[in-house]
Design an enzyme around this catalytic site. Sequence first.
Site, PDB file in Angstrom:
ATOM      1  N   ILE A 176      38.265  43.127  39.458  1.00  0.00           N
ATOM      2  CA  ILE A 176      37.400  42.166  38.775  1.00  0.00           C
ATOM      3  C   ILE A 176      36.012  42.128  39.405  1.00  0.00           C
ATOM      4  O   ILE A 176      35.057  41.679  38.781  1.00  0.00           O
ATOM      5  CB  ILE A 176      38.002  40.746  38.753  1.00  0.00           C
ATOM      6  CG1 ILE A 176      38.022  40.112  40.145  1.00  0.00           C
ATOM      7  CG2 ILE A 176      39.376  40.744  38.126  1.00  0.00           C
ATOM      8  CD1 ILE A 176      38.337  38.628  40.131  1.00  0.00           C
ATOM      9  N   ASP A 177      35.886  42.614  40.647  1.00  0.00           N
ATOM     10  CA  ASP A 177      34.603  42.529  41.349  1.00  0.00           C
ATOM     11  C   ASP A 177      33.562  43.519  40.830  1.00  0.00           C
ATOM     12  O   ASP A 177      32.372  43.369  41.113  1.00  0.00           O
ATOM     13  CB  ASP A 177      34.805  42.754  42.846  1.00  0.00           C
ATOM     14  CG  ASP A 177      35.583  41.621  43.500  1.00  0.00           C
ATOM     15  OD1 ASP A 177      35.331  40.461  43.130  1.00  0.00           O
ATOM     16  OD2 ASP A 177      36.426  41.898  44.365  1.00  0.00           O
ATOM     17  N   GLY A 228      39.629  49.601  48.143  1.00  0.00           N
ATOM     18  CA  GLY A 228      40.683  49.792  49.134  1.00  0.00           C
ATOM     19  C   GLY A 228      41.765  50.731  48.641  1.00  0.00           C
ATOM     20  O   GLY A 228      42.202  51.641  49.358  1.00  0.00           O
ATOM     21  N   ARG A 256      24.908  15.146  35.736  1.00  0.00           N
ATOM     22  CA  ARG A 256      25.319  15.698  37.025  1.00  0.00           C
ATOM     23  C   ARG A 256      24.857  17.137  37.206  1.00  0.00           C
ATOM     24  O   ARG A 256      24.582  17.841  36.237  1.00  0.00           O
ATOM     25  CB  ARG A 256      26.849  15.656  37.153  1.00  0.00           C
ATOM     26  CG  ARG A 256      27.410  14.260  37.358  1.00  0.00           C
ATOM     27  CD  ARG A 256      28.913  14.275  37.328  1.00  0.00           C
ATOM     28  NE  ARG A 256      29.462  12.942  37.592  1.00  0.00           N
ATOM     29  CZ  ARG A 256      30.681  12.550  37.299  1.00  0.00           C
ATOM     30  NH1 ARG A 256      31.510  13.405  36.699  1.00  0.00           N
ATOM     31  NH2 ARG A 256      31.098  11.343  37.591  1.00  0.00           N
ATOM     32  N   GLN A 271      40.490  33.286  37.830  1.00  0.00           N
ATOM     33  CA  GLN A 271      39.694  34.428  37.371  1.00  0.00           C
ATOM     34  C   GLN A 271      40.497  35.716  37.295  1.00  0.00           C
ATOM     35  O   GLN A 271      40.080  36.677  36.644  1.00  0.00           O
ATOM     36  CB  GLN A 271      38.505  34.650  38.321  1.00  0.00           C
ATOM     37  CG  GLN A 271      37.520  33.515  38.355  1.00  0.00           C
ATOM     38  CD  GLN A 271      36.690  33.539  39.620  1.00  0.00           C
ATOM     39  OE1 GLN A 271      35.672  34.202  39.683  1.00  0.00           O
ATOM     40  NE2 GLN A 271      37.117  32.801  40.636  1.00  0.00           N
ATOM     41  N   HIS A 313      41.747  31.756  41.780  1.00  0.00           N
ATOM     42  CA  HIS A 313      42.532  32.844  41.207  1.00  0.00           C
ATOM     43  C   HIS A 313      42.727  32.741  39.706  1.00  0.00           C
ATOM     44  O   HIS A 313      43.322  33.638  39.099  1.00  0.00           O
ATOM     45  CB  HIS A 313      43.885  32.933  41.917  1.00  0.00           C
ATOM     46  CG  HIS A 313      43.769  33.499  43.302  1.00  0.00           C
ATOM     47  ND1 HIS A 313      43.411  32.731  44.379  1.00  0.00           N
ATOM     48  CD2 HIS A 313      43.924  34.760  43.764  1.00  0.00           C
ATOM     49  CE1 HIS A 313      43.380  33.497  45.460  1.00  0.00           C
ATOM     50  NE2 HIS A 313      43.680  34.733  45.115  1.00  0.00           N
ATOM     51  N   GLU A 353      31.410  33.496  46.198  1.00  0.00           N
ATOM     52  CA  GLU A 353      32.055  33.067  47.441  1.00  0.00           C
ATOM     53  C   GLU A 353      31.483  33.756  48.676  1.00  0.00           C
ATOM     54  O   GLU A 353      31.581  33.226  49.789  1.00  0.00           O
ATOM     55  CB  GLU A 353      33.563  33.331  47.361  1.00  0.00           C
ATOM     56  CG  GLU A 353      33.912  34.809  47.225  1.00  0.00           C
ATOM     57  CD  GLU A 353      35.403  35.052  47.045  1.00  0.00           C
ATOM     58  OE1 GLU A 353      36.179  34.085  47.175  1.00  0.00           O
ATOM     59  OE2 GLU A 353      35.784  36.207  46.780  1.00  0.00           O
ATOM     60  N   MET A 387      34.535  34.203  42.437  1.00  0.00           N
ATOM     61  CA  MET A 387      34.844  35.308  43.339  1.00  0.00           C
ATOM     62  C   MET A 387      33.666  36.274  43.451  1.00  0.00           C
ATOM     63  O   MET A 387      32.826  36.351  42.565  1.00  0.00           O
ATOM     64  CB  MET A 387      36.105  36.022  42.885  1.00  0.00           C
ATOM     65  CG  MET A 387      37.369  35.214  43.146  1.00  0.00           C
ATOM     66  SD  MET A 387      38.877  36.128  42.746  1.00  0.00           S
ATOM     67  CE  MET A 387      40.091  35.015  43.457  1.00  0.00           C
ATOM     68  N   GLY A 388      33.662  37.016  44.526  1.00  0.00           N
ATOM     69  CA  GLY A 388      32.581  37.956  44.817  1.00  0.00           C
ATOM     70  C   GLY A 388      32.343  37.982  46.314  1.00  0.00           C
ATOM     71  O   GLY A 388      31.477  37.280  46.827  1.00  0.00           O
TER      72      GLY A 388
END
Length: 293
Positions: free
Chosen positions: A68-69, A46, A104, A218, A216, A164, A111-112
């Site tokens: 970060i992506d 962006g 478990r 991350q 966040h 995500e 994120m992503g």
Amino acid sequence: MLGTTNRCSPFAWRDPDGSTRDRGDELLARAEALGIDVLINVGGDGSQAISLELARRGLTVIGVPKTIDNDLDATVETFGFGTAVQVVTDALDRLRTTAESHDRTMILEVMGRHAGWIALHSGIAGGADVILIPELPYAPAHVARDLQRTLASGRHFALVVVAEGCACVGGEVTQRPVASGRLGPSSILGGAGQRVAEEIAAIVPELELRVTALGHIQRGGTPTAYDRLLASRLGVEAVEAALRGERTVLVSSQPPDIRTVPLELAVKKMRAVDPQGQLVAHARGLGISFGDA
């Protein structure tokens, strides 16, 4: 601390009443009044799209790839990505401890939005059993089957990493509304981990599932040494490019070098994970499931 926003493009400025307008010429006039000769813009797709439009309107712009992506094209890596991967890997190490002690299956949402680089890199590094990314739509039944296979092999726990922006075959990404603010009501991605847990529980109700959304966490904290090195080198090259008189370029990581490339290459398309690429193949070779087959 530099402030930032991902919603206030000067070319689609949103006023309090919700209307938008182009304020690009105002920005250019202000830059001229302040005597700004070169703008070094640090950010992702962006931010660099804004850089490109500013350049087309006459401002000298140098782009620095920071997200970060890791989804910015024309560069092998962006700074911030390595630190985010380390944070997620650390979280997986911690979740493994409690997963193993309590028998478990732990689901970690990371994120992503449109690219699964964080989930893929950290999932491999952190020993995940299942990785779900936007580039590979999954089938809940296949995820449940592969988890059952893992648990039937003698393991009593499992780790699942969920980007995500992932979605099941024929489904849509999970979004949640956010409260109205100065930019009006909107929605953001979130809840994919819980959705996956519910899908698995419907098929294998005996599994004890827990969901953690890292959020966040991350995006902040102490950068890795490599990210500090990368950011420093990108910054130096951005200034050197400006001094050389280069215009409308992105400083790009092309190991072992930092080079400049035309800025339009950075925003021409998003850099996504290649489902047929070597990294995915190596993950499969480690026995990691993507829930797609």
